[in-house]
Enzyme design. Sequence first.
Site, PDB file in Angstrom:
ATOM      1  N   HIS A  22      53.225 -13.336  -2.729  1.00 58.92           N
ATOM      2  CA  HIS A  22      53.600 -13.798  -1.381  1.00 58.92           C
ATOM      3  C   HIS A  22      54.839 -13.095  -0.823  1.00 58.92           C
ATOM      4  O   HIS A  22      55.107 -13.185   0.379  1.00 58.92           O
ATOM      5  CB  HIS A  22      53.867 -15.307  -1.385  1.00 58.92           C
ATOM      6  CG  HIS A  22      52.657 -16.141  -1.647  1.00 58.92           C
ATOM      7  ND1 HIS A  22      51.484 -15.995  -0.943  1.00 58.92           N
ATOM      8  CD2 HIS A  22      52.437 -17.140  -2.544  1.00 58.92           C
ATOM      9  CE1 HIS A  22      50.593 -16.866  -1.390  1.00 58.92           C
ATOM     10  NE2 HIS A  22      51.140 -17.564  -2.370  1.00 58.92           N
ATOM     11  N   ASP A  37      43.754 -15.356  -6.992  1.00 57.76           N
ATOM     12  CA  ASP A  37      44.580 -16.552  -6.819  1.00 57.76           C
ATOM     13  C   ASP A  37      43.999 -17.396  -5.681  1.00 57.76           C
ATOM     14  O   ASP A  37      43.425 -16.869  -4.731  1.00 57.76           O
ATOM     15  CB  ASP A  37      46.008 -16.130  -6.485  1.00 57.76           C
ATOM     16  CG  ASP A  37      47.005 -17.274  -6.518  1.00 57.76           C
ATOM     17  OD1 ASP A  37      47.748 -17.380  -7.513  1.00 57.76           O
ATOM     18  OD2 ASP A  37      47.050 -18.060  -5.546  1.00 57.76           O
ATOM     19  N   HIS A  77      45.540 -18.858  -3.381  1.00 55.54           N
ATOM     20  CA  HIS A  77      46.293 -18.609  -2.151  1.00 55.54           C
ATOM     21  C   HIS A  77      46.248 -17.120  -1.811  1.00 55.54           C
ATOM     22  O   HIS A  77      46.359 -16.274  -2.693  1.00 55.54           O
ATOM     23  CB  HIS A  77      47.744 -19.063  -2.302  1.00 55.54           C
ATOM     24  CG  HIS A  77      47.878 -20.512  -2.631  1.00 55.54           C
ATOM     25  ND1 HIS A  77      48.216 -20.957  -3.894  1.00 55.54           N
ATOM     26  CD2 HIS A  77      47.694 -21.625  -1.876  1.00 55.54           C
ATOM     27  CE1 HIS A  77      48.253 -22.283  -3.898  1.00 55.54           C
ATOM     28  NE2 HIS A  77      47.929 -22.708  -2.684  1.00 55.54           N
ATOM     29  N   ASP A 123      44.938 -20.868 -10.035  1.00 54.51           N
ATOM     30  CA  ASP A 123      45.004 -22.133  -9.316  1.00 54.51           C
ATOM     31  C   ASP A 123      43.761 -22.435  -8.492  1.00 54.51           C
ATOM     32  O   ASP A 123      43.701 -23.454  -7.806  1.00 54.51           O
ATOM     33  CB  ASP A 123      46.260 -22.201  -8.432  1.00 54.51           C
ATOM     34  CG  ASP A 123      46.601 -20.902  -7.759  1.00 54.51           C
ATOM     35  OD1 ASP A 123      45.835 -19.927  -7.882  1.00 54.51           O
ATOM     36  OD2 ASP A 123      47.657 -20.843  -7.097  1.00 54.51           O
TER      37      ASP A 123
END
Length: 308
Positions: free
Chosen positions: A125, A162, A164, A245
Amino acid sequence: MATLLYTHPDCVAHDTSPGHPERSARLTSVLKALDAPSFAALVRREAPRADLAAIARVHDAAYVREILDAVPEREYVALDADTIMSPRSGEAALRAAGALVAAVDAVLKGEARNAFCAVRPPGHHATFDRAMGFCLYNNIAIGALHALDAHGLARVAVVDFDVHHGNGTQDVAERDPRLFFASTHQYPAYPGTGLASETGQGNIVNVPLEPGTGSAEFRSAFASTVIPALVAFRPELVFISAGFDAHRADPLASLALTEDDFAWATREILDVAREQCAGRVVSTLEGGYDLDALAASAAAHVRELMKG
């Protein structure tokens, strides 16, 4: 050829404050799983500190220093509501980035076919000049640009599964057509990016998945969209942003995958890497917040890496 494992105690010492989901126990659970007898063949190496010049290939030089200057002498400092640093966080960030640089060097020198970096803080990120989403430096992008600029490769690829979207890695790819970025992720979800229409310079593939998506839909989308685009890019080295996740047990999102799905995705990527770049793969830990699911998923991922 062996699989390398890079990690460092400073990555465990990165304290994000009580109750924070990106906690030290995440890494200790992964390392405990990788201490099982079935992983005895892993070649274990200490992650070095990254040179600041390597980090500055991805991040604004002033930002690189700002992160280190912001490290508190005691207790905690919040860079935003989610991204917390403590006295050992600067060292952890340098070691996490350094693991990727060292792994790239080793794989490209032929010391191993592939490597897994068991490090934190995660990185995907972090943008050019902003820490966010638990991330300080964009570890995988630092490794990718090191491969391109220090080793002279022409094309490298990042595949991110992931839950996200890796907005920071996409930010780098949007400015550098030598870097291919493909991401499967829940949408809508943090950080709000990752629509299929976001294609960069033709080098970005986003596969947004609706909340509740399970194995069949994930595998279909991955096989029909991500893999063909990866093959067409003809990478000379493949990176994996290995966030776990998207597991059905994870508390921070709503996909319904299992460790078998991560193992399958790893095999699919390895198949391409064998065909395109002599199996050269560098993977790094991103998310995953249920400790049991994280440990089982990381173990399944590394087991596939060890098969080559």
